[in-house]
Design an enzyme around this catalytic site. Structure first.
Site, PDB file in Angstrom:
ATOM      1  N   ARG A 126       6.645   1.061   0.466  1.00  0.00           N
ATOM      2  CA  ARG A 126       6.762   2.276   1.258  1.00  0.00           C
ATOM      3  C   ARG A 126       8.166   2.843   1.048  1.00  0.00           C
ATOM      4  O   ARG A 126       9.140   2.092   1.011  1.00  0.00           O
ATOM      5  CB  ARG A 126       6.542   1.986   2.755  1.00  0.00           C
ATOM      6  CG  ARG A 126       5.082   1.710   3.146  1.00  0.00           C
ATOM      7  CD  ARG A 126       4.187   2.920   2.954  1.00  0.00           C
ATOM      8  NE  ARG A 126       2.807   2.705   3.359  1.00  0.00           N
ATOM      9  CZ  ARG A 126       1.800   2.390   2.539  1.00  0.00           C
ATOM     10  NH1 ARG A 126       2.024   2.232   1.257  1.00  0.00           N
ATOM     11  NH2 ARG A 126       0.570   2.246   3.010  1.00  0.00           N
ATOM     12  N   HIS A 173       2.168   7.799  -5.900  1.00  0.00           N
ATOM     13  CA  HIS A 173       1.499   6.785  -5.053  1.00  0.00           C
ATOM     14  C   HIS A 173       0.178   6.307  -5.686  1.00  0.00           C
ATOM     15  O   HIS A 173      -0.893   6.455  -5.101  1.00  0.00           O
ATOM     16  CB  HIS A 173       1.241   7.347  -3.640  1.00  0.00           C
ATOM     17  CG  HIS A 173       1.086   6.266  -2.606  1.00  0.00           C
ATOM     18  ND1 HIS A 173       1.659   6.315  -1.364  1.00  0.00           N
ATOM     19  CD2 HIS A 173       0.410   5.095  -2.633  1.00  0.00           C
ATOM     20  CE1 HIS A 173       1.355   5.238  -0.671  1.00  0.00           C
ATOM     21  NE2 HIS A 173       0.593   4.476  -1.427  1.00  0.00           N
TER      22      HIS A 173
HETATM   23  P1  NAP Z   1       1.003  -8.693   3.335  1.00  0.00           P
HETATM   24  O1  NAP Z   1      -0.046  -9.579   2.751  1.00  0.00           O
HETATM   25  O2  NAP Z   1       1.028  -8.460   4.803  1.00  0.00           O
HETATM   26  O3  NAP Z   1       2.416  -9.329   2.897  1.00  0.00           O
HETATM   27  C1  NAP Z   1       3.629  -8.824   3.348  1.00  0.00           C
HETATM   28  C2  NAP Z   1       4.776  -9.687   2.807  1.00  0.00           C
HETATM   29  O4  NAP Z   1       6.006  -9.093   3.197  1.00  0.00           O
HETATM   30  C3  NAP Z   1       4.753 -11.111   3.359  1.00  0.00           C
HETATM   31  O5  NAP Z   1       5.165 -12.048   2.388  1.00  0.00           O
HETATM   32  C4  NAP Z   1       5.792 -11.033   4.484  1.00  0.00           C
HETATM   33  O6  NAP Z   1       6.432 -12.258   4.781  1.00  0.00           O
HETATM   34  C5  NAP Z   1       6.794 -10.074   3.879  1.00  0.00           C
HETATM   35  N1  NAP Z   1       7.602  -9.455   4.919  1.00  0.00           N
HETATM   36  C6  NAP Z   1       7.208  -8.690   5.973  1.00  0.00           C
HETATM   37  N2  NAP Z   1       8.249  -8.356   6.737  1.00  0.00           N
HETATM   38  C7  NAP Z   1       9.341  -8.942   6.162  1.00  0.00           C
HETATM   39  C8  NAP Z   1      10.713  -8.996   6.491  1.00  0.00           C
HETATM   40  N3  NAP Z   1      11.201  -8.377   7.589  1.00  0.00           N
HETATM   41  N4  NAP Z   1      11.535  -9.689   5.694  1.00  0.00           N
HETATM   42  C9  NAP Z   1      11.067 -10.357   4.610  1.00  0.00           C
HETATM   43  N5  NAP Z   1       9.767 -10.342   4.232  1.00  0.00           N
HETATM   44  C10 NAP Z   1       8.921  -9.642   5.010  1.00  0.00           C
HETATM   45  O7  NAP Z   1       0.996  -7.266   2.644  1.00  0.00           O
HETATM   46  P2  NAP Z   1       0.403  -6.875   1.198  1.00  0.00           P
HETATM   47  O8  NAP Z   1      -1.072  -6.766   1.259  1.00  0.00           O
HETATM   48  O9  NAP Z   1       1.008  -7.777   0.181  1.00  0.00           O
HETATM   49  O10 NAP Z   1       0.939  -5.364   1.057  1.00  0.00           O
HETATM   50  C11 NAP Z   1       2.322  -5.063   1.078  1.00  0.00           C
HETATM   51  C12 NAP Z   1       2.517  -3.564   1.233  1.00  0.00           C
HETATM   52  O11 NAP Z   1       2.207  -2.905   0.012  1.00  0.00           O
HETATM   53  C13 NAP Z   1       1.597  -2.870   2.236  1.00  0.00           C
HETATM   54  O12 NAP Z   1       2.068  -3.020   3.547  1.00  0.00           O
HETATM   55  C14 NAP Z   1       1.609  -1.437   1.773  1.00  0.00           C
HETATM   56  O13 NAP Z   1       2.630  -0.733   2.450  1.00  0.00           O
HETATM   57  C15 NAP Z   1       1.981  -1.534   0.306  1.00  0.00           C
HETATM   58  N6  NAP Z   1       0.903  -1.017  -0.568  1.00  0.00           N
HETATM   59  C16 NAP Z   1       1.196  -0.028  -1.449  1.00  0.00           C
HETATM   60  C17 NAP Z   1       0.210   0.474  -2.297  1.00  0.00           C
HETATM   61  C18 NAP Z   1       0.513   1.566  -3.299  1.00  0.00           C
HETATM   62  O14 NAP Z   1      -0.413   2.067  -3.931  1.00  0.00           O
HETATM   63  N7  NAP Z   1       1.747   1.939  -3.498  1.00  0.00           N
HETATM   64  C19 NAP Z   1      -1.083  -0.061  -2.241  1.00  0.00           C
HETATM   65  C20 NAP Z   1      -1.344  -1.088  -1.343  1.00  0.00           C
HETATM   66  C21 NAP Z   1      -0.343  -1.556  -0.502  1.00  0.00           C
HETATM   67  P3  NAP Z   1       5.600 -13.529   5.341  1.00  0.00           P
HETATM   68  O15 NAP Z   1       4.808 -14.033   4.143  1.00  0.00           O
HETATM   69  O16 NAP Z   1       6.633 -14.472   5.746  1.00  0.00           O
HETATM   70  O17 NAP Z   1       4.706 -13.005   6.436  1.00  0.00           O
END
Ligand code: NAP
Length: 315
Positions: free
Chosen positions: A230, A278
């Protein structure tokens, strides 16, 4: 009689139509999916689960007995901000195909930076024939910030392509072959050791502005960023300053503070920035519809609500 599941969306008419075609088919034996606008009052009151995509919060509030909502997106920071904390539980889309697509994008744009493509493209515009030292993937460290569904898949894909991979998460993690770090000290280690830094964290109160001037100053000189998470996680003014002073080499940005990126943004014309609209890992309608159907089918058969967003953590 099949239960009615409202579909609440303010997405574009074309996008809504794609889902209006796909969701009723996927949920055919489970529930009747109806656009919010076509619900009777009884149906509104009876609804326990709704499918949402950029919903108008007032419409979600007009479904007072919802237990949970199924989002069609992986990132739910807007939904979490819009819906009251004591409102329905929020289930985001977690799709293994999306993790595959994101890891492909991370690999593709890592290779773009690793093989110096922005520099060779600039040289071609100047008709300059000049080669540069080629590092092996093993000589490059890629740091992945966020080791969740998408970050872990990306880290493994980078590792299997020969890169030295570090990862950073909120809680302590162990991933085979990946140097895992957590906490603020861990962040400094990853930033200071990585040639390419990939941002794949959710946008939360803690991650908004997490990478600002101080964090960029802690990066290895000449490092590059890929932000596929993001926009507001990486401060734009600090990024531009770091690129202009030569602290950073390049940034591949798929996400922005404001989307679409306004025409007036300096990012568009910056020689060290690659702008993407995006597109790193869009929701894939066919696989997402199946997952939504499984989740909702499970709920109607035994009352199980899939794992939902922790409202305190914000993801
Ligand atoms: P997820 O499974 O919830 O994983 C989030 C990761 O970020 C986890 O490892 C979490 O740590 C870590 N995290 C969260 N807050 C943190 C902090 N304050 N400090 C350090 N690490 C932190 O999410 P995901 O499915 O991988 O997706 C990640 C993001 O990608 C989404 O939220 C979305 O915004 C973005 N996204 C973008 C696109 C695009 O097309 N550009 C598409 C899909 C998603 P823990 O493991 O310790 O919980």
């Amino acid at each position: 009689m099949r239960p009615v599941v409202p579909f609440v969306s303010s997405a574009s008419p074309d996008e809504r139509q794609v889902w209006r075609d796909a969701l009723p088919c996927a949920l055919a034996g489970i529930a009747e999916v109806k656009p919010f606008e076509t619900l009777s009052e009884d149906e509104r009151l009876a609804a326990r689960v709704a499918i949402v995509a950029n919903p108008d919060p007032a419409k979600v509030a007009a479904l007072p007995n919802l237990v949970w909502v199924q989002s069609l997106w992986a990132g739910v920071e807007r939904l979490a901000a819009d819906l009251p904390e004591d409102g329905p539980e929020i289930v985001r889309l977690t799709d293994p195909q999306m993790a595959e697509t994101m890891s492909e994008a991370v690999l593709a744009w890592t290779l773009y930076l690793h093989r110096d493509m922005p520099r060779y493209a600039a040289q071609q515009r100047r008709k300059l024939w000049q080669d540069h030292y080629l590092k092996t993937p093993q000589e490059r460290t890629v740091g992945v910030l966020g080791l969740g569904k998408l970050g872990a898949a990306a880290a493994h894909r980078l590792k299997s392509n020969g890169f030295n991979v570090f990862g950073w998460s909120r809680s302590k993690k162990t991933l085979d072959g990946i140097g895992c770090f957590h906490g603020l000290d861990g962040l400094r280690t990853v930033l200071g050791s990585s040639d390419i830094i990939v941002v794949l964290m959710p946008l939360t109160e803690e991650t908004r502005g997490l990478i600002g001037r101080d964090e960029l100053a802690a990066c290895k000189k000449g490092a590059s960023f890929i932000n596929f998470a993001r926009g507001p996680i990486l401060e734009t003014a600090a990024l531009l300053e770091a690129l202009d002073t030569g602290l950073l080499d390049h940034a591949v940005l798929d996400v922005f503070d404001e989307e679409p990126l306004p025409e007036t943004s300096p990012l568009w014309d910056h020689g060290k920035v690659t702008v993407l609209p995006h597109i790193s890992a869009p929701t894939i309608v066919s696989t997402a519809s199946k997952i939504v159907a499984e989740n909702i089918g499970g709920y109607f058969s035994d009352g199980t609500v899939p794992p939902s967003v922790d409202r305190r953590r914000g993801y």
